[in-house]
Design an enzyme around this catalytic site. Structure first.
Site: not given
Length: 375
Positions: A114, A127, A134, A138, A141, A365
């Site tokens: 994205e 962004c 990832c 976390c 997220c 995100c």
């Protein structure tokens, strides 16, 4: 909210040994000299490299067939060797009265990423993602919960910027200047975990056309959850980008949970690396802090954060959490947020609350990727 037409995705490809195929080499992976060498190997004069680079970086033209000053026979070779398709649009949404646009891309191997274009009265910001997925895990997220697919290539990062810079130049962002001015590496992924390609992308984005896009280094922000060795390495790169540290908690007990990499590099060590960056570059560090209801928004944590940051070259960017569907995490109430701000300012710490964008279009995100994967 409005959705723009979908474009069919490209098929997934793989290497002969079953591993995902590498992205094809692209003009944005190369410096100008390397572009000249490649074109010379195709029997083209050296000036073609500057000509094609001016189209891509100067005029934001990504389609070789639109480069009408090139002979038709040359365009086909350019498309294959210098400007292969890296990003295939899957979905593009707009909200905030046209001031925010979020794009979902499918890469050559089927991975999804994205990027977001945000317009303000005085600037336009992109962004970008640096990884597909990832690996930092976390829990609040959406991207972190999906895991890491792979690093993006330098060109896959840059092509997000060039595409959305073209959208801005065409008047696609309401109430903003037509020229892209800022880039933040705050999309999918941990930028410093893809260190070499991210730094190469930063340098190319900031190189003057036709070498690159000509952005100011001071208008580029690179975020990290706190990979200390990479932070220290970044301090020695002779760059003047802004370092954004995703802190989210001032104490190790909570940060171990919210940012699992804290189990390796504790708050004190992460902040020491941030202060080293500030000392060596003269650049103020942005401390990112997502406000999560009843988790990290207590007054005593505001006071502790204030003590840690007082007198330092730091600015706190409080982020109202954009919760993901089905998540147990939610944004702090506004009165709690205001008290947090008050306590930080009382401690002498500069603080702002991030402008909330994109809630209508799964702006946080990883939300578009999660929705596409689930559909």
């Amino acid at each position: 909210m409005r959705s723009l037409p979908l474009t069919p995705s490209r098929p997934v490809t793989a290497a002969s040994d079953g591993r995902p195929a590498l992205p094809p080499q692209h003009l944005a992976d190369l410096d100008l000299g390397q572009r000249q060498t490649l074109l010379a190997g195709l029997g083209q004069p050296a000036y073609r490299a500057k000509q094609i680079s001016t189209h891509y970086f100067g005029r934001l033209t990504r389609d070789p067939q639109a480069m009408t000053d090139l002979p038709a026979a040359v365009r086909a070779g350019v498309a294959e060797r210098l400007l292969p398709t890296l990003l295939t649009p899957v979905r593009e949404d707009a909200c905030d009265s046209g001031a925010t646009r979020k794009a979902l891309w499918r890469l050559h191997d089927g991975a999804l990423v994205e990027s977001v274009l945000m317009g303000y009265p005085d600037r336009v910001t992109v962004c970008v993602s640096s990884q597909a997925g990832c690996g930092m895990a976390c829990p609040f997220c959406a991207t972190g919960q999906a895991g890491l697919t792979r690093n993006l290539s330098t060109a896959e990062i840059i092509d997000q910027v060039v595409h959305l810079a073209g959208v801005a130049a065409a008047g696609g962002v309401t109430g903003s200047p037509p020229r892209l001015s800022h880039v933040v590496f705050m999309g999918m992924g941990e930028p410093l975990a893809n260190y070499g390609r991210v730094i190469a992308a930063v340098r190319r984005l900031c190189a003057p056309p036709p070498e690159g896009l000509g952005l100011s280094q001071r208008h580029v922000t690179v975020s990290t959850v706190g990979l200390v060795p990479a932070m220290r390495r970044l301090a020695g790169e002779d760059l003047s980008v802004t370092l954004a540290l995703s802190l989210h908690a001032p104490d190790d007990d909570l940060r171990d949970e919210l940012v699992p990499v804290n189990q390796r590099w504790k708050v004190a060590e992460v902040l020491d690396a941030a202060w080293e960056y500030a000392d060596r570059t003269g650049r103020r560090v942005s401390i990112e802090y997502a406000m999560i209801r009843d988790v990290n928004d207590q007054p005593w944590r505001a006071d502790l954060l204030g003590r840690l940051l007082a007198g330092r070259m730091a600015h706190v960017n409080l982020i109202p959490l954009n919760p993901t569907p089905g998540s147990r995490w939610d944004a702090s109430p506004k009165p709690i947020e205001r008290e947090f701000v008050r306590r930080l300012r009382t401690a002498g710490v500069a603080v702002t609350v991030r402008d909330t964008r994109g809630r209508e279009i799964d702006g946080a995100c990883g939300q578009l990727v999660a929705a596409e994967t689930a559909s």
